[in-house]
Scaffold this active site. Structure first.
Site, PDB file in Angstrom:
ATOM      1  N   CYS A  52     -58.666 -26.196   0.979  1.00 26.26           N
ATOM      2  CA  CYS A  52     -58.422 -26.218   2.470  1.00 26.26           C
ATOM      3  C   CYS A  52     -59.500 -27.437   3.179  1.00 26.26           C
ATOM      4  CB  CYS A  52     -57.818 -24.985   3.060  1.00 26.26           C
ATOM      5  SG  CYS A  52     -56.615 -24.386   2.161  1.00 26.26           S
ATOM      6  N   GLN A  53     -59.031 -28.179   3.774  1.00 25.51           N
ATOM      7  CA  GLN A  53     -59.521 -28.780   4.945  1.00 25.51           C
ATOM      8  C   GLN A  53     -59.927 -27.727   6.284  1.00 25.51           C
ATOM      9  OE1 GLN A  53     -58.155 -32.419   6.226  1.00 25.51           O
ATOM     10  NE2 GLN A  53     -59.968 -32.995   7.443  1.00 25.51           N
TER      11      GLN A  53
END
Length: 140
Positions: A52-53
């Site tokens: 996940c960013q």
């Protein structure tokens, strides 16, 4: 207890009322705002979702029959996505989670309106939630 399918259909209905994607993003942000905060003790590297960013934490517990998820993100829209996944998969049986087809993501247009990094994050969250369910299913 609503089924995964029934919960997905409710979400599709909620989003169908909104034509504009800015309104849909606003709904996502609102849903994320309703998410109960995750205790700091659960914000550990073990609960952090890889891929996940933004930072996303998801925890799971099992009462012998149903899986109970909790989650949070430090990004508003992603927190809304976490909220949707929890709404659909929380308090379901492990087998139902593992075998579910989450069609609501495509139906509400989420998959085509997320950046590639957010889409990857969504896949990573779902993969982790299914992994938790598979672990609990194996425990019997």
């Amino acid at each position: 207890m609503p089924t995964i399918k029934e919960l997905q259909d409710e979400i599709i209905e909620d989003f169908a009322a909104l034509d504009d994607w800015m309104d849909r993003y606003a709904l996502l942000i609102d849903l994320g705002g309703e998410l109960a905060p995750l205790p700091e003790t659960d914000k550990t590297p073990t609960n952090l979702i890889e891929g996940c960013q933004s930072r996303v934490w998801i925890t799971a517990s099992y009462d012998g029959e149903r899986v109970h998820y909790r989650g949070e993100s430090d990004a508003l829209i992603v927190k809304g996505i976490v909220s949707l996944l929890l709404r659909v998969l929380d308090d379901q049986r492990p087998e139902d989670i593992i075998n579910s087809e989450l069609y609501f993501i495509k139906e509400i247009g989420l998959s085509e309106h997320l950046s590639p990094t957010r889409s990857n994050g969504l896949v990573a969250m779902l993969r982790q939630m299914r992994l938790f369910a598979a672990t609990f299913a194996a425990q019997g």
